[in-house]
Write an enzyme that holds these catalytic residues in place. Sequence first.
Site, short mmCIF file in Angstrom:
data_model
loop_
_atom_site.label_atom_id
_atom_site.label_comp_id
_atom_site.label_asym_id
_atom_site.label_seq_id
_atom_site.Cartn_x
_atom_site.Cartn_y
_atom_site.Cartn_z
CE1 TYR A 441 -25.26 42.50 -38.56
CE2 TYR A 441 -24.63 44.74 -39.10
CZ TYR A 441 -25.19 43.83 -38.23
OH TYR A 441 -25.68 44.27 -37.04
CD GLU A 442 -19.30 39.12 -39.06
OE1 GLU A 442 -19.15 40.34 -38.95
OE2 GLU A 442 -18.40 38.37 -39.47
N GLY A 443 -21.36 37.70 -43.23
CA GLY A 443 -21.61 36.51 -44.05
C GLY A 443 -23.10 36.33 -44.16
#
Length: 614
Positions: A441-443
């Site tokens: 997650y978060e890129g």
Amino acid sequence: MAEYLVNRRDIEFILYEHLDVEQLCRYEKYSEFNREVFDMVLEQGLKLAKEELAPLNEIADREGAKFENGTVTFPKEFHEPYRKFCEGGWIGVASSPEWGGQGLPRVIAMATGEFFTGACLAFMMTPSLAHGAGHMFETFASEELKNLFVEKMYAGQWAGTMCLTEPQAGSNVGDVKTMAVKEGDVYKITGTKIFISSGDHDLAENIIHPVLARTPDAPPGIKGISLFLVPKIRVNPDGTLGEPNDVHCGNIEEKMGLHGSSTCTLNFGDEGNCIGYLVGEENKGIVYMFQMMNEARINVGLQGSALGAAAYEHALQYAKERIQGVDVRNMKDPNAPRVPIIDHPDVRRMLLFGKSITEATRALLMKTIYYEDLAEVSEDEAEREKAAGYVDLFTPLCKAYSSDMGFEVCVQAMQILGGYGYCQEYPVEQYARDSKIASIYEGTNGIQALDLLGRKLAMKGGALYMNFLNDLNAFIEENRSHESLASYIEKLAAAKDLLADITNDFMTKSMSGDAIYSIAHATPYLSSFSEVVCAWLLMEQALIAQKRLDEICAEKGADDPEARKALAGENDEAKFYAGKLDSMKFYVTQILPNVQARVASAKTEDRTILDAVL
Ligand SMILES: Cc1cc2nc3c(=O)[nH]c(=O)nc-3n(C[C@H](O)[C@H](O)[C@H](O)COP(=O)(O)OP(=O)(O)OC[C@H]3O[C@@H](n4cnc5c(N)ncnc54)[C@H](O)[C@@H]3O)c2cc1C
């Protein structure tokens, strides 16, 4: 229930000896603080982490968040620690006092953040998101919205989220379809977001969602995205709660780990009655969201590093206690004494991997966040600009390298525990499962590598990268003839030369229209870049450690290698500094050589990655 184990001494070493964060107190913003205050904050933070959060970790895993009758609940044991966490002002510990924050340096907040995250990541998802969303609103929302929302979010009375992902818009955020149609002063929001962490729960009386959406005539892609503040429960102009806002949780995900965090499908405006407030200007949403994303990326790196660190400490403890086999040098003697597994070279190798990676990623994260503090408070414009450049350049390294390697440290910790590493009796398998998400997650980490190669290297005409290279060159020249560490500095210099060489190759290829070749090597490139930076940071630490160790040895009259080794066995400080030297030596000799292999692979010009039929 497993205890939370952490090396507080290493964190203090980074703060006070490596980074010398007391220097920040020279600046007006932090002038009311001093080391005593910082120490007290660390003490209180560690106490809260050990006594209140660590006991939740196993409950979070086994019980998890629950979705029943359209609403989400966290385990009931979360409630009292959440109240204490909020009451202690920990959400806004580094936020502006104007909005109820404590105004401490971010680097101190990160130190306590490691304690909290390592103690119970699932619990920390809610406070972290409340802080990140609150800070984005503080920076970009109108005075009216700020006055209504920010202070309550920093106080944890109202929680926060970040609503980007949709079924067709994961890595490619520009594809979001959620709609926002203006009606008077507000917007009507319709759409579905998936995978929203803390999207619904029962810890706070309201949840404030920052939602990326498009207005009807917005241009396609990233430039047509706007940011909206969407409360779960509407808020009256006097700040009291009004009616529900047509935001509903449709489901929560069953996951590999992080069970105590709700991962929600959120439906906005199913009944046509979801109100959102525009933050800033239309079509600039992604610019605003990048502030929250960049903060979150560093925080996600911390998640990887903190869980790896906790897993390593458990593995170290276990390796000292578990008796198995004999010293390899006595292998043929059936009567040889049985030894703790920490005596076996292969176990020592895994332990040193965990120790050096943990200390390296911790240093990378804390130095980056220290630059963020400096970028704000320094009175020297050039220093501010350079510090901000380091934050930009190092953010993808913090996120991707710390999460990948933190997970790897957890896996190695499982290996050190043997069969018990795979069993729930010890916490390391949970650390491994919980930490895996940090690379996704978060890129995803693949996206971080593209960010480094495609954006950060070229940013400001290449100035960020050139500053880094010049500073590293200066460091190498200054220390090249060091009495005892010169050979390690030469290894760092060689790795740096390889990194500079492949960076030039990639830039030349990009300019000649063959960027795709470099893109295929972006992830190994990010790993190599991170390893050069981490080796540099561990070398900075080793120079300090060597000096301190020499001083202690001189003071205690330990003047030959045997006496120095014996002293490290009985004096805690000597042991710590000797351990810092060992971390650097292991990292530089056993991990940094990976750069050579990766660069050699990138230089082959082999295009199988691109051309293979899969
Ligand atoms: C537990 C959990 C919590 C989450 N919390 C949130 C949250 O709070 N808010 C939120 O908005 N989202 C959240 N997410 C969503 C998360 O950010 C996405 O899952 C992630 O961004 C990847 O998107 P995706 O799953 O659609 O994968 P995809 O985008 O389909 O990617 C799949 C694979 O393809 C690769 N890939 C895709 N595009 C490219 C490209 N251009 N170049 C190279 N490789 C590429 C990716 O790196 C990945 O390996 C959460 C997800 C999970 C599982």
